[in-house]
Design a protein around this motif. Structure first.
Motif, PDB file in Angstrom:
ATOM      1  N   VAL A 291       0.899  -1.051  -0.038  1.00 15.73           N
ATOM      2  CA  VAL A 291      -0.087   0.057  -0.063  1.00 15.73           C
ATOM      3  C   VAL A 291       0.925   1.331   0.070  1.00 15.73           C
ATOM      4  O   VAL A 291       2.082   1.295   0.457  1.00 15.73           O
ATOM      5  CB  VAL A 291      -0.947  -0.062   1.109  1.00 15.73           C
ATOM      6  N   ALA A 292       0.375   2.430  -0.565  1.00 10.66           N
ATOM      7  CA  ALA A 292       1.091   3.671  -0.365  1.00 10.66           C
ATOM      8  C   ALA A 292       0.040   4.781  -0.437  1.00 10.66           C
ATOM      9  O   ALA A 292      -0.802   4.805  -1.283  1.00 10.66           O
ATOM     10  CB  ALA A 292       1.642   3.788  -1.832  1.00 10.66           C
ATOM     11  N   PHE A 293      -0.174   5.103   0.924  1.00  5.88           N
ATOM     12  CA  PHE A 293      -1.244   5.882   1.281  1.00  5.88           C
ATOM     13  C   PHE A 293      -1.124   7.380   1.269  1.00  5.88           C
ATOM     14  O   PHE A 293       0.139   7.876   1.649  1.00  5.88           O
ATOM     15  CB  PHE A 293      -1.889   5.754   2.538  1.00  5.88           C
ATOM     16  N   ASN A 294      -2.007   8.359   0.774  1.00  5.42           N
ATOM     17  CA  ASN A 294      -1.896   9.698   0.400  1.00  5.42           C
ATOM     18  C   ASN A 294      -0.365   9.942  -0.416  1.00  5.42           C
ATOM     19  O   ASN A 294       0.266  10.728  -0.068  1.00  5.42           O
ATOM     20  CB  ASN A 294      -1.654  10.399   1.891  1.00  5.42           C
ATOM     21  N   ALA A 295      -0.208   9.108  -1.382  1.00  5.16           N
ATOM     22  CA  ALA A 295       1.223   9.097  -1.847  1.00  5.16           C
ATOM     23  C   ALA A 295       1.371  10.305  -2.817  1.00  5.16           C
ATOM     24  O   ALA A 295       2.735  10.470  -3.021  1.00  5.16           O
ATOM     25  CB  ALA A 295       1.118   7.998  -2.819  1.00  5.16           C
ATOM     26  N   GLY A 296       0.650  10.918  -3.602  1.00  2.00           N
ATOM     27  CA  GLY A 296       0.961  12.069  -4.296  1.00  2.00           C
ATOM     28  C   GLY A 296       2.098  11.614  -5.558  1.00  2.00           C
ATOM     29  O   GLY A 296       2.929  12.338  -5.957  1.00  2.00           O
ATOM     30  N   ILE A 297       1.433  10.664  -6.149  1.00  6.87           N
ATOM     31  CA  ILE A 297       2.460   9.915  -7.066  1.00  6.87           C
ATOM     32  C   ILE A 297       2.805  11.000  -8.182  1.00  6.87           C
ATOM     33  O   ILE A 297       3.827  10.971  -8.737  1.00  6.87           O
ATOM     34  CB  ILE A 297       1.917   8.574  -7.608  1.00  6.87           C
TER      35      ILE A 297
ATOM     36  N   GLU B 271       4.104  -9.457  -8.485  1.00  5.69           N
ATOM     37  CA  GLU B 271       2.789 -10.080  -8.708  1.00  5.69           C
ATOM     38  C   GLU B 271       2.033 -10.078  -7.282  1.00  5.69           C
ATOM     39  O   GLU B 271       1.775 -11.199  -6.744  1.00  5.69           O
ATOM     40  CB  GLU B 271       2.805 -11.416  -9.244  1.00  5.69           C
ATOM     41  N   VAL B 272       1.852  -8.806  -6.743  1.00  2.96           N
ATOM     42  CA  VAL B 272       1.182  -8.702  -5.512  1.00  2.96           C
ATOM     43  C   VAL B 272       0.169  -7.585  -5.673  1.00  2.96           C
ATOM     44  O   VAL B 272       0.333  -6.702  -6.549  1.00  2.96           O
ATOM     45  CB  VAL B 272       1.934  -8.390  -4.413  1.00  2.96           C
ATOM     46  N   PRO B 273      -0.988  -7.496  -4.886  1.00  2.60           N
ATOM     47  CA  PRO B 273      -1.943  -6.437  -5.061  1.00  2.60           C
ATOM     48  C   PRO B 273      -1.244  -5.074  -4.521  1.00  2.60           C
ATOM     49  O   PRO B 273      -0.335  -5.116  -3.607  1.00  2.60           O
ATOM     50  CB  PRO B 273      -2.759  -6.790  -4.195  1.00  2.60           C
ATOM     51  N   VAL B 274      -1.467  -4.128  -5.096  1.00  2.00           N
ATOM     52  CA  VAL B 274      -0.914  -2.678  -4.768  1.00  2.00           C
ATOM     53  C   VAL B 274      -1.976  -1.810  -4.666  1.00  2.00           C
ATOM     54  O   VAL B 274      -2.915  -1.598  -5.697  1.00  2.00           O
ATOM     55  CB  VAL B 274       0.150  -2.309  -5.689  1.00  2.00           C
ATOM     56  N   PHE B 275      -2.332  -1.162  -3.717  1.00  2.42           N
ATOM     57  CA  PHE B 275      -3.213  -0.081  -3.522  1.00  2.42           C
ATOM     58  C   PHE B 275      -2.822   1.427  -3.191  1.00  2.42           C
ATOM     59  O   PHE B 275      -1.941   1.268  -2.303  1.00  2.42           O
ATOM     60  CB  PHE B 275      -4.164  -0.495  -2.419  1.00  2.42           C
ATOM     61  N   VAL B 276      -3.414   2.274  -3.689  1.00  4.65           N
ATOM     62  CA  VAL B 276      -2.858   3.513  -3.630  1.00  4.65           C
ATOM     63  C   VAL B 276      -3.897   4.697  -3.252  1.00  4.65           C
ATOM     64  O   VAL B 276      -5.233   4.244  -3.793  1.00  4.65           O
ATOM     65  CB  VAL B 276      -2.110   4.005  -4.893  1.00  4.65           C
TER      66      VAL B 276
END
Length: 381
Positions: free
Chosen positions: A288-294, A311-316
């Protein structure tokens, strides 16, 4: 990621100029100019084609409460009884004022919720500073009968009154829980999570013990990775084996038999950018990457390139929808159609809106969420 991401979200929501110098310049010259108007999507309760400029919103609103002009705000804080939006509409100036009114300013887990005391050196205090009936200081009576999908459901399950401010601290573990459920999480004995870009969370680690109540029977390990991790803590591991304590001296959370939980949440801290230090960390089941500002920080590019190979789930998540839209465009510029979970309003966003954003639209920590990679396929043992 809190302080840098906050400015990123504000830039994405209100700027009329493409910030090519801070985005993925190598991918393309520009990802497009962000309109000076902010589009309110149908997910926010207004028509998807409605567009109002920030200046128009100010003149339109005048001195009336926000909810008087925009009825959807009454549900942005999960209930009117949770008075975050009422507080904001009364033109209170900061989170400091909100906390001070409740006797929480500068205390325990709340200390880092406002900027005036963030990072101040003091004896670590990981308590709620709330009465026992207003915080989850001990285990629940039972596990959730079905996945929780709103703050209201969570509060009812945890027997909390809707006026409790606990959600202001719990939005990160509850957002993590929500993301796992969107990935059709298959319960297992151990789950390893890589949590990218923590800042404020580093002073509030104890709230993540709530995952043990939400995911009973699972041994959870979280690797917090980011530049804000103190150098002295790099590579260190901490066992979180008890819920944060309440104020009541006679509460059962103070009893010796309630000091530890089995299993526990273990936490490891890693200083640096993910693409630089990931080889030192055990393999993730979930990222996970929370409040990321990518879209605002070019340092995200090598990390995104790495995540696209995993190969894993990624949530932003981010503070507003526009910041997520720009993030998806950046990701698509590297590998099109890799975002498999579309941008969605997060039901476990922080109920308190952000203050002093420069625009009169709802902005919350963990406000919108999307997923990439194999997120929809779930965590199959």
């Amino acid at each position: 990621m809190m302080r840098p991401a906050r400015s990123a979200a504000m830039d994405a929501a209100s700027s009329g100029t493409a910030r090519d110098s801070t985005r993925f310049q190598e991918s393309r010259q520009s990802i497009g100019s962000c309109s000076s108007s902010v589009v309110l999507s149908s997910r926010a309760g207004i028509g998807a084609n409605t567009s109002l400029s920030a200046s128009a919103l100010r003149s339109k609103r005048g001195r009336r409460p926000l909810s008087a002009n925009f009825p959807f705000l009454s549900r942005y804080g999960f209930q009117l009884e949770l008075d975050c939006w009422i507080f904001l509409s009364q033109l209170e100036s900061s989170m400091c004022g909100f906390l001070d009114k409740r006797g929480l300013h500068g205390k325990g887990l709340w200390k880092n919720e406002c900027s005036c005391l963030a990072g101040a050196s003091s004896r670590r205090d990981s308590s709620w500073h709330l009465p026992s009936n207003a915080c989850p200081c001990k285990g629940p009576r039972n596990a959730p009968a079905a996945p929780l999908e709103s703050w209201k459901q969570y509060y009812e399950w945890r027997d909390l009154p809707l006026h409790s401010p606990a959600a202001i601290l719990l939005h990160s573990p509850l957002t993590l829980y929500y993301a796992i459920n969107q990935a059709t999480f298959d319960p297992r004995e151990k789950l390893t999570i890589h949590y990218l870009g923590p800042e404020r969370e580093l002073e509030q680690l104890e709230v993540f013990t709530e995952l043990l109540a939400l995911l009973p029977g699972t041994q959870i390990h979280i690797d917090f990775v980011g530049p804000a991790v103190p150098s002295s803590s790099h590579g260190s591991t901490l066992e979180l084996s008890s819920y944060p304590k309440c104020l009541d001296a006679s509460c059962e959370c103070k009893l010796e038999t309630n000091h530890t939980i089995t299993p526990t949440v273990s936490v490891s801290l890693w200083k640096g950018l993910y693409h630089d230090v990931h080889h030192q960390i055990s393999r993730a089941d979930f990222v996970v990457a929370f409040n990321a500002g990518i879209a605002a920080y070019i340092t995200w590019r090598p990390t995104i390139e790495l995540l696209l190979t995993m190969e894993v789930p990624v949530f932003v998540t981010d503070f507003c929808e526009e910041a997520c839209v720009l993030a998806v465009e950046c990701i698509d510029s590297l590998e099109p159609n890799h975002v498999t979970f579309p941008i969605t309003e997060n039901p476990f966003r922080q109920p308190a809106g952000l203050w002093n954003t420069g625009i009169d639209l709802p902005m919350h920590a963990n406000c919108f969420i999307f997923g990439l990679g194999v997120a929809l396929e779930g965590l199959v043992s």
